[in-house]
Write an enzyme that holds these catalytic residues in place. Structure first.
Site, PDB file in Angstrom:
ATOM      1  N   ASP A 162       0.801  -1.237   0.000  1.00 13.96           N
ATOM      2  CA  ASP A 162       0.000   0.000   0.000  1.00 13.96           C
ATOM      3  C   ASP A 162       0.831   1.284   0.000  1.00 13.96           C
ATOM      4  OD1 ASP A 162      -0.886  -0.791   3.445  1.00 13.96           O
ATOM      5  OD2 ASP A 162       0.866   0.316   2.690  1.00 13.96           O
ATOM      6  N   HIS A 220       6.968  -7.668  -1.163  1.00 13.15           N
ATOM      7  CA  HIS A 220       5.906  -8.135  -2.061  1.00 13.15           C
ATOM      8  C   HIS A 220       5.545  -7.070  -3.099  1.00 13.15           C
ATOM      9  CE1 HIS A 220       4.565 -11.291   1.137  1.00 13.15           C
ATOM     10  NE2 HIS A 220       5.682 -11.611   0.535  1.00 13.15           N
ATOM     11  N   CYS A 229       5.460  -3.867 -17.710  1.00 17.75           N
ATOM     12  CA  CYS A 229       4.948  -4.412 -18.972  1.00 17.75           C
ATOM     13  C   CYS A 229       5.399  -5.865 -19.112  1.00 17.75           C
ATOM     14  CB  CYS A 229       5.474  -3.601 -20.161  1.00 17.75           C
ATOM     15  SG  CYS A 229       5.055  -4.363 -21.741  1.00 17.75           S
ATOM     16  N   CYS A 268       0.886  -1.194 -22.585  1.00 16.29           N
ATOM     17  CA  CYS A 268       2.162  -0.488 -22.603  1.00 16.29           C
ATOM     18  C   CYS A 268       2.199   0.502 -23.764  1.00 16.29           C
ATOM     19  CB  CYS A 268       3.294  -1.497 -22.749  1.00 16.29           C
ATOM     20  SG  CYS A 268       4.917  -0.783 -22.998  1.00 16.29           S
ATOM     21  N   SER A 300      -0.343 -12.302   9.969  1.00 16.99           N
ATOM     22  CA  SER A 300      -0.865 -13.622  10.357  1.00 16.99           C
ATOM     23  C   SER A 300       0.197 -14.688  10.185  1.00 16.99           C
ATOM     24  CB  SER A 300      -2.079 -13.946   9.486  1.00 16.99           C
ATOM     25  OG  SER A 300      -1.696 -13.918   8.103  1.00 16.99           O
ATOM     26  N   PRO A 349      -3.445  -8.354  17.731  1.00 15.42           N
ATOM     27  CA  PRO A 349      -4.559  -8.648  18.650  1.00 15.42           C
ATOM     28  C   PRO A 349      -4.780 -10.155  18.797  1.00 15.42           C
ATOM     29  CG  PRO A 349      -5.210  -7.058  16.962  1.00 15.42           C
ATOM     30  CD  PRO A 349      -3.888  -7.602  16.560  1.00 15.42           C
TER      31      PRO A 349
HETATM   32  C1  BV8 Z   1       7.351 -17.999  -3.161  1.00 19.53           C
HETATM   33  C2  BV8 Z   1       1.228  -9.110  -2.942  1.00 19.53           C
HETATM   34  C3  BV8 Z   1       8.981 -19.399  -4.200  1.00 19.53           C
HETATM   35  C4  BV8 Z   1       0.078  -9.253  -3.878  1.00 19.53           C
HETATM   36  C5  BV8 Z   1       1.301 -11.135  -1.558  1.00 19.53           C
HETATM   37  C6  BV8 Z   1       2.052 -24.484   0.462  1.00 19.53           C
HETATM   38  C7  BV8 Z   1       2.552 -24.427   1.734  1.00 19.53           C
HETATM   39  C8  BV8 Z   1       3.420 -23.370   2.096  1.00 19.53           C
HETATM   40  C9  BV8 Z   1       3.793 -22.345   1.198  1.00 19.53           C
HETATM   41  C10 BV8 Z   1       3.284 -22.445  -0.057  1.00 19.53           C
HETATM   42  C11 BV8 Z   1       2.435 -23.492  -0.420  1.00 19.53           C
HETATM   43  N1  BV8 Z   1       2.110 -23.307  -1.696  1.00 19.53           N
HETATM   44  C12 BV8 Z   1       2.729 -22.186  -2.160  1.00 19.53           C
HETATM   45  C13 BV8 Z   1       3.444 -21.667  -1.147  1.00 19.53           C
HETATM   46  C14 BV8 Z   1       4.240 -20.455  -1.185  1.00 19.53           C
HETATM   47  C15 BV8 Z   1       3.302 -19.226  -1.052  1.00 19.53           C
HETATM   48  C16 BV8 Z   1       2.564 -19.220   0.272  1.00 19.53           C
HETATM   49  O1  BV8 Z   1       3.118 -18.950   1.311  1.00 19.53           O
HETATM   50  N2  BV8 Z   1       1.234 -19.505   0.186  1.00 19.53           N
HETATM   51  C17 BV8 Z   1       0.419 -19.521   1.438  1.00 19.53           C
HETATM   52  C18 BV8 Z   1      -0.957 -18.955   1.132  1.00 19.53           C
HETATM   53  C19 BV8 Z   1       0.344 -20.913   1.951  1.00 19.53           C
HETATM   54  N3  BV8 Z   1       4.211 -18.109  -1.103  1.00 19.53           N
HETATM   55  C20 BV8 Z   1       4.521 -17.643  -2.322  1.00 19.53           C
HETATM   56  O2  BV8 Z   1       4.020 -18.010  -3.370  1.00 19.53           O
HETATM   57  C21 BV8 Z   1       5.615 -16.584  -2.319  1.00 19.53           C
HETATM   58  N4  BV8 Z   1       6.604 -16.891  -3.309  1.00 19.53           N
HETATM   59  O3  BV8 Z   1       7.236 -18.767  -2.215  1.00 19.53           O
HETATM   60  O4  BV8 Z   1       8.261 -18.166  -4.198  1.00 19.53           O
HETATM   61  C22 BV8 Z   1       8.042 -20.365  -4.805  1.00 19.53           C
HETATM   62  C23 BV8 Z   1       7.705 -20.145  -6.118  1.00 19.53           C
HETATM   63  C24 BV8 Z   1       6.918 -21.130  -6.711  1.00 19.53           C
HETATM   64  C25 BV8 Z   1       6.335 -22.201  -5.960  1.00 19.53           C
HETATM   65  C26 BV8 Z   1       6.676 -22.339  -4.620  1.00 19.53           C
HETATM   66  C27 BV8 Z   1       7.544 -21.411  -4.033  1.00 19.53           C
HETATM   67  C28 BV8 Z   1       5.028 -15.211  -2.721  1.00 19.53           C
HETATM   68  C29 BV8 Z   1       4.144 -14.719  -1.624  1.00 19.53           C
HETATM   69  C30 BV8 Z   1       3.730 -13.273  -1.924  1.00 19.53           C
HETATM   70  C31 BV8 Z   1       2.318 -13.201  -2.455  1.00 19.53           C
HETATM   71  N5  BV8 Z   1       1.899 -11.803  -2.536  1.00 19.53           N
HETATM   72  N6  BV8 Z   1       0.956  -9.825  -1.668  1.00 19.53           N
HETATM   73  C32 BV8 Z   1      -1.108  -8.425  -3.453  1.00 19.53           C
HETATM   74  O5  BV8 Z   1      -1.087  -7.804  -2.382  1.00 19.53           O
HETATM   75  O6  BV8 Z   1      -2.069  -8.391  -4.242  1.00 19.53           O
HETATM   76  S1  BV8 Z   1       1.013 -11.974  -0.065  1.00 19.53           S
HETATM   77  C33 BV8 Z   1      -0.145 -11.001   0.795  1.00 19.53           C
HETATM   78  O7  BV8 Z   1      -0.790 -11.886   1.682  1.00 19.53           O
HETATM   79  C34 BV8 Z   1       0.434  -9.917   1.668  1.00 19.53           C
HETATM   80  O8  BV8 Z   1       1.523  -9.268   1.065  1.00 19.53           O
HETATM   81  C35 BV8 Z   1       0.841 -10.703   2.907  1.00 19.53           C
HETATM   82  O9  BV8 Z   1       2.092 -11.314   2.716  1.00 19.53           O
HETATM   83  C36 BV8 Z   1      -0.203 -11.785   2.945  1.00 19.53           C
HETATM   84  C37 BV8 Z   1      -1.290 -11.418   3.897  1.00 19.53           C
HETATM   85  O10 BV8 Z   1      -0.782 -11.638   5.168  1.00 19.53           O
HETATM   86  P1  BV8 Z   1      -0.798 -10.441   6.259  1.00 19.53           P
HETATM   87  O11 BV8 Z   1      -0.166  -9.239   5.678  1.00 19.53           O
HETATM   88  O12 BV8 Z   1      -0.258 -11.022   7.489  1.00 19.53           O
HETATM   89  O13 BV8 Z   1      -2.356 -10.085   6.382  1.00 19.53           O
HETATM   90  P2  BV8 Z   1      -3.534 -10.998   6.964  1.00 19.53           P
HETATM   91  O14 BV8 Z   1      -4.800 -10.332   6.536  1.00 19.53           O
HETATM   92  O15 BV8 Z   1      -3.323 -12.415   6.645  1.00 19.53           O
HETATM   93  O16 BV8 Z   1      -3.385 -10.864   8.564  1.00 19.53           O
HETATM   94  C38 BV8 Z   1      -3.525  -9.620   9.185  1.00 19.53           C
HETATM   95  C39 BV8 Z   1      -3.018  -9.815  10.619  1.00 19.53           C
HETATM   96  O17 BV8 Z   1      -3.067  -8.550  11.265  1.00 19.53           O
HETATM   97  C40 BV8 Z   1      -3.859 -10.787  11.440  1.00 19.53           C
HETATM   98  O18 BV8 Z   1      -2.986 -11.626  12.194  1.00 19.53           O
HETATM   99  C41 BV8 Z   1      -4.663  -9.865  12.375  1.00 19.53           C
HETATM  100  O19 BV8 Z   1      -4.888 -10.453  13.630  1.00 19.53           O
HETATM  101  C42 BV8 Z   1      -3.720  -8.684  12.503  1.00 19.53           C
HETATM  102  N7  BV8 Z   1      -4.372  -7.391  12.776  1.00 19.53           N
HETATM  103  C43 BV8 Z   1      -5.611  -6.980  12.405  1.00 19.53           C
HETATM  104  N8  BV8 Z   1      -5.805  -5.673  12.825  1.00 19.53           N
HETATM  105  C44 BV8 Z   1      -4.647  -5.294  13.449  1.00 19.53           C
HETATM  106  C45 BV8 Z   1      -3.731  -6.377  13.402  1.00 19.53           C
HETATM  107  N9  BV8 Z   1      -2.488  -6.307  13.919  1.00 19.53           N
HETATM  108  C46 BV8 Z   1      -2.137  -5.127  14.530  1.00 19.53           C
HETATM  109  N10 BV8 Z   1      -2.957  -4.029  14.593  1.00 19.53           N
HETATM  110  C47 BV8 Z   1      -4.215  -4.087  14.075  1.00 19.53           C
HETATM  111  N11 BV8 Z   1      -5.005  -3.000  14.153  1.00 19.53           N
HETATM  112 ZN    ZN Z   2       6.009  -2.860 -23.170  1.00 21.98          ZN
END
Ligand code: BV8
Ligand code: ZN
Length: 236
Positions: free
Chosen positions: A100, A115, A123, A143, A185, A210
Protein backbone atom coordinates in the site's frame (compact mmCIF):
# COMPACT_ATOMS: atom_id res chain seq x y z
CA UNK A 1 6.04 -3.29 28.21
CA UNK A 2 8.97 -1.64 30.07
CA UNK A 3 11.24 -4.65 29.58
CA UNK A 4 10.50 -4.76 25.84
CA UNK A 5 10.93 -0.98 25.57
CA UNK A 6 14.36 -1.48 27.17
CA UNK A 7 15.32 -4.08 24.57
CA UNK A 8 14.30 -1.72 21.77
CA UNK A 9 16.01 1.32 23.34
CA UNK A 10 19.29 -0.49 24.06
CA UNK A 11 19.66 -2.43 20.80
CA UNK A 12 21.93 -1.06 18.06
CA UNK A 13 20.35 -3.22 15.35
CA UNK A 14 16.55 -3.22 15.00
CA UNK A 15 14.43 -4.97 12.36
CA UNK A 16 10.66 -4.56 12.02
CA UNK A 17 8.46 -6.93 9.93
CA UNK A 18 4.94 -5.73 9.10
CA UNK A 19 1.79 -7.08 7.49
CA UNK A 20 -1.68 -5.86 6.57
CA UNK A 21 -2.71 -5.45 10.22
CA UNK A 22 -0.49 -2.37 10.54
CA UNK A 23 -2.59 -0.64 7.86
CA UNK A 24 -5.95 -1.84 9.21
CA UNK A 25 -6.44 1.28 11.40
CA UNK A 26 -5.85 3.39 8.26
CA UNK A 27 -8.84 1.68 6.62
CA UNK A 28 -6.86 -0.58 4.27
CA UNK A 29 -8.60 -4.01 3.98
CA UNK A 30 -6.46 -6.85 5.38
CA UNK A 31 -6.10 -10.06 3.36
CA UNK A 32 -7.83 -12.34 5.79
CA UNK A 33 -10.21 -9.85 7.36
CA UNK A 34 -13.89 -9.92 6.21
CA UNK A 35 -13.47 -6.49 4.57
CA UNK A 36 -10.69 -7.94 2.37
CA UNK A 37 -12.98 -9.91 0.19
CA UNK A 38 -13.79 -8.46 -3.25
CA UNK A 39 -16.90 -9.77 -4.98
CA UNK A 40 -16.64 -12.63 -2.49
CA UNK A 41 -13.47 -13.81 -4.29
CA UNK A 42 -10.61 -15.17 -2.15
CA UNK A 43 -7.70 -12.70 -2.54
CA UNK A 44 -5.22 -15.57 -2.92
CA UNK A 45 -7.08 -16.78 -6.04
CA UNK A 46 -6.78 -13.34 -7.68
CA UNK A 47 -3.16 -12.59 -6.76
CA UNK A 48 -1.67 -15.23 -9.11
CA UNK A 49 -0.10 -15.25 -12.61
CA UNK A 50 -2.69 -17.87 -13.56
CA UNK A 51 -5.63 -15.59 -12.69
CA UNK A 52 -4.01 -12.77 -14.68
CA UNK A 53 -3.38 -15.01 -17.71
CA UNK A 54 -6.98 -16.21 -17.57
CA UNK A 55 -8.72 -12.85 -17.05
CA UNK A 56 -6.41 -9.79 -16.87
CA UNK A 57 -9.40 -7.40 -16.90
CA UNK A 58 -10.92 -8.95 -13.76
CA UNK A 59 -7.59 -8.98 -11.94
CA UNK A 60 -7.07 -5.34 -12.86
CA UNK A 61 -10.61 -4.46 -11.63
CA UNK A 62 -9.58 -5.89 -8.26
CA UNK A 63 -6.32 -3.94 -8.13
CA UNK A 64 -8.04 -0.76 -9.28
CA UNK A 65 -10.63 -1.30 -6.48
CA UNK A 66 -7.80 -1.67 -3.90
CA UNK A 67 -5.88 1.33 -5.33
CA UNK A 68 -8.99 3.47 -5.00
CA UNK A 69 -9.47 2.33 -1.36
CA UNK A 70 -5.81 2.86 -0.45
CA UNK A 71 -5.65 6.28 -2.16
CA UNK A 72 -8.19 7.44 0.45
CA UNK A 73 -6.10 6.15 3.39
CA UNK A 74 -3.41 7.91 5.41
CA UNK A 75 -0.63 6.42 7.57
CA UNK A 76 -1.62 5.86 11.23
CA UNK A 77 0.25 6.23 14.53
CA UNK A 78 1.81 2.78 14.05
CA UNK A 79 3.39 3.79 10.73
CA UNK A 80 4.55 7.07 12.30
CA UNK A 81 6.19 5.34 15.30
CA UNK A 82 8.11 3.03 12.96
CA UNK A 83 9.29 5.95 10.81
CA UNK A 84 10.40 7.83 13.94
CA UNK A 85 12.47 5.03 15.52
CA UNK A 86 14.34 4.53 12.21
CA UNK A 87 16.13 7.85 12.79
CA UNK A 88 17.36 6.72 16.21
CA UNK A 89 18.98 3.47 15.07
CA UNK A 90 22.45 3.03 13.54
CA UNK A 91 21.39 -0.30 12.04
CA UNK A 92 17.72 -0.50 11.05
CA UNK A 93 15.53 -2.18 8.44
CA UNK A 94 11.75 -2.23 7.95
CA UNK A 95 10.62 -5.28 6.00
CA UNK A 96 7.00 -5.02 4.84
CA UNK A 97 4.63 -7.38 3.10
CA UNK A 98 2.31 -4.43 2.46
CA UNK A 99 1.96 -3.12 -1.08
CA UNK A 100 0.00 0.00 0.00
CA UNK A 101 2.97 2.37 0.24
CA UNK A 102 1.84 3.79 3.62
CA UNK A 103 5.19 3.18 5.32
CA UNK A 104 6.97 5.39 2.79
CA UNK A 105 4.15 7.93 3.04
CA UNK A 106 4.82 8.01 6.81
CA UNK A 107 8.49 8.83 6.16
CA UNK A 108 10.11 5.38 6.38
CA UNK A 109 13.22 5.23 4.18
CA UNK A 110 15.16 2.09 5.15
CA UNK A 111 12.30 -0.15 3.98
CA UNK A 112 12.14 -3.27 1.81
CA UNK A 113 8.73 -3.91 0.13
CA UNK A 114 9.28 -7.65 -0.32
CA UNK A 115 5.91 -8.13 -2.06
CA UNK A 116 6.24 -5.07 -4.29
CA UNK A 117 4.00 -1.99 -4.52
CA UNK A 118 0.43 -1.56 -5.82
CA UNK A 119 1.56 1.78 -7.32
CA UNK A 120 4.16 0.09 -9.52
CA UNK A 121 3.36 -1.26 -13.01
CA UNK A 122 5.40 -3.47 -15.33
CA UNK A 123 4.95 -4.41 -18.97
CA UNK A 124 4.82 -8.19 -19.49
CA UNK A 125 6.03 -7.57 -23.05
CA UNK A 126 9.11 -5.29 -22.87
CA UNK A 127 9.55 -5.26 -19.08
CA UNK A 128 9.27 -1.46 -18.84
CA UNK A 129 8.53 -0.43 -15.22
CA UNK A 130 7.22 2.79 -13.68
CA UNK A 131 5.09 4.19 -10.85
CA UNK A 132 1.50 5.10 -11.82
CA UNK A 133 -0.79 6.47 -9.08
CA UNK A 134 -3.71 7.45 -11.32
CA UNK A 135 -6.56 5.13 -12.31
CA UNK A 136 -6.51 3.56 -15.76
CA UNK A 137 -9.35 4.68 -18.02
CA UNK A 138 -9.24 1.34 -19.78
CA UNK A 139 -8.67 -2.12 -18.22
CA UNK A 140 -6.45 -4.04 -18.72
CA UNK A 141 -4.01 -1.17 -19.39
CA UNK A 142 -1.45 -1.54 -22.20
CA UNK A 143 2.16 -0.49 -22.60
CA UNK A 144 2.67 2.78 -24.52
CA UNK A 145 5.82 1.58 -26.24
CA UNK A 146 5.16 -2.07 -27.18
CA UNK A 147 1.40 -2.43 -26.68
CA UNK A 148 2.01 -5.32 -24.26
CA UNK A 149 -0.18 -5.96 -21.21
CA UNK A 150 0.73 -3.96 -18.11
CA UNK A 151 0.61 -5.81 -14.76
CA UNK A 152 0.65 -4.51 -11.15
CA UNK A 153 4.20 -4.25 -9.68
CA UNK A 154 3.42 -6.75 -6.93
CA UNK A 155 4.68 -10.30 -6.21
CA UNK A 156 1.98 -12.88 -6.90
CA UNK A 157 1.62 -16.28 -5.23
CA UNK A 158 3.95 -18.73 -6.94
CA UNK A 159 6.36 -15.94 -7.89
CA UNK A 160 9.78 -15.39 -6.37
CA UNK A 161 10.42 -12.35 -4.19
CA UNK A 162 12.60 -9.55 -5.64
CA UNK A 163 16.17 -10.81 -5.14
CA UNK A 164 17.63 -7.61 -3.64
CA UNK A 165 14.78 -7.06 -1.18
CA UNK A 166 14.82 -10.71 -0.10
CA UNK A 167 18.61 -10.77 0.35
CA UNK A 168 18.59 -7.50 2.33
CA UNK A 169 15.87 -8.90 4.60
CA UNK A 170 17.69 -12.21 5.21
CA UNK A 171 20.93 -10.31 5.80
CA UNK A 172 19.30 -8.10 8.46
CA UNK A 173 17.51 -11.07 10.11
CA UNK A 174 20.90 -12.74 10.58
CA UNK A 175 22.34 -9.78 12.54
CA UNK A 176 19.47 -7.85 14.21
CA UNK A 177 19.41 -7.86 18.03
CA UNK A 178 15.64 -7.21 18.13
CA UNK A 179 12.90 -8.14 15.63
CA UNK A 180 9.38 -6.70 15.98
CA UNK A 181 6.67 -8.63 14.10
CA UNK A 182 3.57 -6.45 13.75
CA UNK A 183 0.20 -7.03 12.09
CA UNK A 184 0.92 -10.23 10.23
CA UNK A 185 -0.86 -13.62 10.36
CA UNK A 186 2.51 -15.19 9.47
CA UNK A 187 1.10 -17.77 7.07
CA UNK A 188 2.57 -16.58 3.77
CA UNK A 189 6.10 -17.86 2.97
CA UNK A 190 8.91 -16.92 2.96
CA UNK A 191 8.03 -13.99 5.32
CA UNK A 192 6.30 -16.46 7.66
CA UNK A 193 9.74 -17.93 8.40
CA UNK A 194 11.50 -14.63 9.18
CA UNK A 195 10.80 -14.64 12.95
CA UNK A 196 12.30 -18.12 13.30
CA UNK A 197 15.33 -17.04 11.23
CA UNK A 198 15.97 -14.05 13.53
CA UNK A 199 15.46 -16.22 16.61
CA UNK A 200 18.01 -18.74 15.28
CA UNK A 201 20.55 -15.88 15.15
CA UNK A 202 19.88 -14.94 18.77
CA UNK A 203 17.52 -11.98 18.28
CA UNK A 204 14.79 -11.09 20.75
CA UNK A 205 11.42 -11.35 18.95
CA UNK A 206 8.46 -9.15 19.93
CA UNK A 207 4.97 -9.68 18.44
CA UNK A 208 2.26 -7.00 18.15
CA UNK A 209 -1.08 -8.51 17.09
CA UNK A 210 -4.56 -8.65 18.65
CA UNK A 211 -4.63 -12.36 17.77
CA UNK A 212 -2.39 -15.37 18.31
CA UNK A 213 -0.33 -16.37 15.26
CA UNK A 214 1.89 -19.35 14.30
CA UNK A 215 4.97 -17.40 15.51
CA UNK A 216 3.57 -16.34 18.91
CA UNK A 217 5.15 -19.37 20.56
CA UNK A 218 8.74 -18.35 19.71
CA UNK A 219 8.33 -14.70 20.78
CA UNK A 220 10.07 -13.24 23.85
CA UNK A 221 7.20 -10.78 24.30
CA UNK A 222 3.73 -10.54 22.75
CA UNK A 223 1.36 -7.55 22.88
CA UNK A 224 -2.28 -8.42 22.11
CA UNK A 225 -3.36 -5.05 20.89
CA UNK A 226 -3.64 -2.81 17.83
CA UNK A 227 -0.34 -1.68 16.32
CA UNK A 228 -1.58 1.93 16.13
CA UNK A 229 -1.80 1.88 19.94
CA UNK A 230 1.02 -0.51 20.92
CA UNK A 231 3.84 0.64 18.59
CA UNK A 232 3.92 4.29 19.82
CA UNK A 233 4.20 2.95 23.41
CA UNK A 234 6.82 0.33 22.49
CA UNK A 235 8.95 2.52 20.20
CA UNK A 236 8.28 6.03 21.54
C1 BV8 B 1 7.35 -18.00 -3.16
C2 BV8 B 1 1.23 -9.11 -2.94
C3 BV8 B 1 8.98 -19.40 -4.20
C4 BV8 B 1 0.08 -9.25 -3.88
C5 BV8 B 1 1.30 -11.14 -1.56
C6 BV8 B 1 2.05 -24.48 0.46
C7 BV8 B 1 2.55 -24.43 1.73
C8 BV8 B 1 3.42 -23.37 2.10
C9 BV8 B 1 3.79 -22.35 1.20
C10 BV8 B 1 3.28 -22.44 -0.06
C11 BV8 B 1 2.43 -23.49 -0.42
N1 BV8 B 1 2.11 -23.31 -1.70
C12 BV8 B 1 2.73 -22.19 -2.16
C13 BV8 B 1 3.44 -21.67 -1.15
C14 BV8 B 1 4.24 -20.46 -1.19
C15 BV8 B 1 3.30 -19.23 -1.05
C16 BV8 B 1 2.56 -19.22 0.27
O1 BV8 B 1 3.12 -18.95 1.31
N2 BV8 B 1 1.23 -19.50 0.19
C17 BV8 B 1 0.42 -19.52 1.44
C18 BV8 B 1 -0.96 -18.96 1.13
C19 BV8 B 1 0.34 -20.91 1.95
N3 BV8 B 1 4.21 -18.11 -1.10
C20 BV8 B 1 4.52 -17.64 -2.32
O2 BV8 B 1 4.02 -18.01 -3.37
C21 BV8 B 1 5.62 -16.58 -2.32
N4 BV8 B 1 6.60 -16.89 -3.31
O3 BV8 B 1 7.24 -18.77 -2.22
O4 BV8 B 1 8.26 -18.17 -4.20
C22 BV8 B 1 8.04 -20.37 -4.80
C23 BV8 B 1 7.70 -20.15 -6.12
C24 BV8 B 1 6.92 -21.13 -6.71
C25 BV8 B 1 6.34 -22.20 -5.96
C26 BV8 B 1 6.68 -22.34 -4.62
C27 BV8 B 1 7.54 -21.41 -4.03
C28 BV8 B 1 5.03 -15.21 -2.72
C29 BV8 B 1 4.14 -14.72 -1.62
C30 BV8 B 1 3.73 -13.27 -1.92
C31 BV8 B 1 2.32 -13.20 -2.46
N5 BV8 B 1 1.90 -11.80 -2.54
N6 BV8 B 1 0.96 -9.83 -1.67
C32 BV8 B 1 -1.11 -8.43 -3.45
O5 BV8 B 1 -1.09 -7.80 -2.38
O6 BV8 B 1 -2.07 -8.39 -4.24
S1 BV8 B 1 1.01 -11.97 -0.07
C33 BV8 B 1 -0.14 -11.00 0.79
O7 BV8 B 1 -0.79 -11.89 1.68
C34 BV8 B 1 0.43 -9.92 1.67
O8 BV8 B 1 1.52 -9.27 1.07
C35 BV8 B 1 0.84 -10.70 2.91
O9 BV8 B 1 2.09 -11.31 2.72
C36 BV8 B 1 -0.20 -11.79 2.95
C37 BV8 B 1 -1.29 -11.42 3.90
O10 BV8 B 1 -0.78 -11.64 5.17
P1 BV8 B 1 -0.80 -10.44 6.26
O11 BV8 B 1 -0.17 -9.24 5.68
O12 BV8 B 1 -0.26 -11.02 7.49
O13 BV8 B 1 -2.36 -10.08 6.38
P2 BV8 B 1 -3.53 -11.00 6.96
O14 BV8 B 1 -4.80 -10.33 6.54
O15 BV8 B 1 -3.32 -12.42 6.64
O16 BV8 B 1 -3.39 -10.86 8.56
C38 BV8 B 1 -3.53 -9.62 9.19
C39 BV8 B 1 -3.02 -9.82 10.62
O17 BV8 B 1 -3.07 -8.55 11.27
C40 BV8 B 1 -3.86 -10.79 11.44
O18 BV8 B 1 -2.99 -11.63 12.19
C41 BV8 B 1 -4.66 -9.87 12.38
O19 BV8 B 1 -4.89 -10.45 13.63
C42 BV8 B 1 -3.72 -8.68 12.50
N7 BV8 B 1 -4.37 -7.39 12.78
C43 BV8 B 1 -5.61 -6.98 12.40
N8 BV8 B 1 -5.80 -5.67 12.82
C44 BV8 B 1 -4.65 -5.29 13.45
C45 BV8 B 1 -3.73 -6.38 13.40
N9 BV8 B 1 -2.49 -6.31 13.92
C46 BV8 B 1 -2.14 -5.13 14.53
N10 BV8 B 1 -2.96 -4.03 14.59
C47 BV8 B 1 -4.21 -4.09 14.08
N11 BV8 B 1 -5.01 -3.00 14.15
ZN1 ZN C 1 6.01 -2.86 -23.17
Amino acid sequence: MDVARGWVRECGSLCILTGAGVSAESGVPTFRGPEGLWKRRDPISLATPEAFAQDPKEVWEWYQWRRKKIRGCAPNAGHAAIAAVEGEKRDFLLVTQNVDGLHRAAGSRRVEEIHGSIWGIRCVGCGAERVERDDFPELPPRCGSCGGLLRPGVVWFGEMLPREASDAAMEMLSRCEVLIVAGTSAVVAPASGYAAAAKRHGARVIEVNPDETPVSGICDATFRGKSGEVLPALLG
